[in-house]
Scaffold this motif. Sequence first.
Motif, PDB file in Angstrom:
ATOM      1  N   ASN A 262       0.844  -1.196   0.000  1.00  0.00           N
ATOM      2  CA  ASN A 262       0.000   0.000   0.000  1.00  0.00           C
ATOM      3  C   ASN A 262       0.879   1.246   0.000  1.00  0.00           C
ATOM      4  OD1 ASN A 262       0.888  -0.518   2.652  1.00  0.00           O
ATOM      5  ND2 ASN A 262      -0.854   0.564   3.555  1.00  0.00           N
ATOM      6  N   THR A 263       1.676   1.361  -1.023  1.00  0.00           N
ATOM      7  CA  THR A 263       2.563   2.499  -1.194  1.00  0.00           C
ATOM      8  C   THR A 263       1.762   3.800  -1.120  1.00  0.00           C
ATOM      9  OG1 THR A 263       3.900   1.098  -2.633  1.00  0.00           O
ATOM     10  CG2 THR A 263       4.289   3.482  -2.748  1.00  0.00           C
ATOM     11  N   VAL A 264       2.279   4.772  -0.381  1.00  0.00           N
ATOM     12  CA  VAL A 264       1.610   6.074  -0.321  1.00  0.00           C
ATOM     13  C   VAL A 264       1.874   6.797  -1.642  1.00  0.00           C
ATOM     14  CG1 VAL A 264       1.444   8.283   0.874  1.00  0.00           C
ATOM     15  CG2 VAL A 264       1.849   6.183   2.174  1.00  0.00           C
ATOM     16  N   ILE A 265       0.807   7.095  -2.358  1.00  0.00           N
ATOM     17  CA  ILE A 265       0.922   7.694  -3.684  1.00  0.00           C
ATOM     18  C   ILE A 265       0.525   9.161  -3.619  1.00  0.00           C
ATOM     19  CG2 ILE A 265       0.104   7.614  -6.068  1.00  0.00           C
ATOM     20  CD1 ILE A 265       1.815   5.185  -5.245  1.00  0.00           C
ATOM     21  N   TYR A 266       1.401  10.005  -4.142  1.00  0.00           N
ATOM     22  CA  TYR A 266       1.137  11.444  -4.160  1.00  0.00           C
ATOM     23  C   TYR A 266       0.659  11.874  -5.538  1.00  0.00           C
ATOM     24  CZ  TYR A 266       3.043  11.731   0.472  1.00  0.00           C
ATOM     25  OH  TYR A 266       3.231  11.573   1.828  1.00  0.00           O
ATOM     26  N   VAL A 267      -0.478  12.508  -5.557  1.00  0.00           N
ATOM     27  CA  VAL A 267      -1.091  13.019  -6.780  1.00  0.00           C
ATOM     28  C   VAL A 267      -0.675  14.480  -6.941  1.00  0.00           C
ATOM     29  CG1 VAL A 267      -3.301  13.539  -7.898  1.00  0.00           C
ATOM     30  CG2 VAL A 267      -3.040  11.447  -6.544  1.00  0.00           C
ATOM     31  N   PRO A 268      -0.247  14.888  -8.126  1.00  0.00           N
ATOM     32  CA  PRO A 268       0.080  16.303  -8.310  1.00  0.00           C
ATOM     33  C   PRO A 268      -1.165  17.166  -8.159  1.00  0.00           C
ATOM     34  CG  PRO A 268       0.084  15.165 -10.420  1.00  0.00           C
ATOM     35  CD  PRO A 268      -0.056  14.104  -9.367  1.00  0.00           C
ATOM     36  N   VAL A 269      -1.002  18.325  -7.528  1.00  0.00           N
ATOM     37  CA  VAL A 269      -2.159  19.197  -7.310  1.00  0.00           C
ATOM     38  C   VAL A 269      -2.739  19.680  -8.632  1.00  0.00           C
ATOM     39  CG1 VAL A 269      -1.490  19.928  -4.995  1.00  0.00           C
ATOM     40  CG2 VAL A 269      -0.651  21.207  -6.991  1.00  0.00           C
TER      41      VAL A 269
END
Length: 485
Positions: A262-269
């Motif tokens: 469950n890798t923490v995924i960052y979405v671009p704003v």
Amino acid sequence: MAGSNRNGLNRRELGRLAAGAGLAGGALSSGVVRAAGAAGSMTRPFPDKFLWGCATASYQIEGGVHEGGRGPTIWDVFSHTPGKVANGDTGDVACDSYHRYPQDVALLKALGVSSYRMSIAWSRIFPDGRGKPNAAGLDYYKRVIDALHAAGIEPYVTLFHWDLPSRLPGEWQNRDTAYAYADYAGYTARALGDRVRHYMTVNELRCFTDLSHLQGIHAPGLKLGAKAVNQVRHHGVLAHGLGVQALRANAPSGTQVGIADNTVIYVPVMETPEHIAAARAATRAENAMFLTAIMEGRYLDSYLAGAGADAPVVKPGDMAAIGSKLDFLALNVYAPEWARASDNAKGYETIGHLPQSPHMASPWLYVGPEVAYWAVRHASELWHPSTIYISENGSSADDQMINGRVDDVDRVMYLRNYLGQFHRAIDDGFPLKGYFLWSLMDNFEWADGYTKRFGIHYTDFATQQRIPKLSAKWYSEVIRRNALV
């Protein structure tokens, strides 16, 4: 795989920009327009041989905790400790799949899935965690897997989904547990070599380390200091790496090995080059102790410097094992995080969830379908796996049975939107090959007990009847068409 230019935009995005600028006559943009048209059509097909499946975990569905020679686990202890699980719920019975697995295989067959992600309870194979194996436990899983094969369903087996044998001294605080896990993985691979061709070593490193040893909300319910937690994290990734080596040494040639994380995924704003680069950098750095270490075979200098004296003790050979080559990467994708570009030393800053952010029935399950696309894209661009699976994606809902039906349109909304973003990733050329919906049926939802339902089949826990929800019918239609419905 879709290539990216130096500005962080892939070919598909460049085509969109070109088309928007009136450049549709160019070779690049014309191809992109055709692709966009296909993706925007009513059919939205997935690739031929795309893998459709469902997922469950042993402690959440099996029950039968005192049967077949099974030994105790940390979740048995934790769930029987007052105040640890909602309503005092336990997995003692769960969905009674230990006895009712033929019904569950029938549910899978009725859906039309080609695959099933299941986990093996370590303590059914080794009741003490290591030592003498338990033939009855092994025979149980042989019966389950044979039933799956008879139904034309391929098992994808997770070897550790949190139910650690409680008799292992020191549990995950003890480095020796990683070696005990490797012994268990190697034995199981030999015993099931004629039946299983796909293994996932462990499920969700962050959960069985941080939630369990830092926040204390999962078994064994500890709140340790930073150094002890970092060491537990290291033992977790080491267990994975040693497990990969054990599987390679003991499974038949051609067996595929990966991890479900469950890798923490960052979405671009917003999708501009600088924010895309920032979100990719955040995804790499904020997972430094978990998937980044596994995929790169080392801890990032920034992680070690930040940990300082609390950094984990790493012995010779550890990182080589942790970085063992994988055949596939599997991701559990639920809620997004966000990142934007910054002039700080990291080059990014993260944005937390807002109180008003929409979420599903579980307070943590914030809705952000874009995370599905960025999970696949970031993993592809950072680490270049040849194959990616979505090992979990699904939604809790406050399901109610009304006139014999559960019309869970909220779950269908969630699934449709996330699958649309997974489709976008495929359309952009990233190597997403399959999808396992969480979950086949309502089950024991860890610290939430039976208060949160994630299944596409309604489980009446009093009678153990399984009833298809609207979402099951919808998912079956997706599989039948091999297209987004």
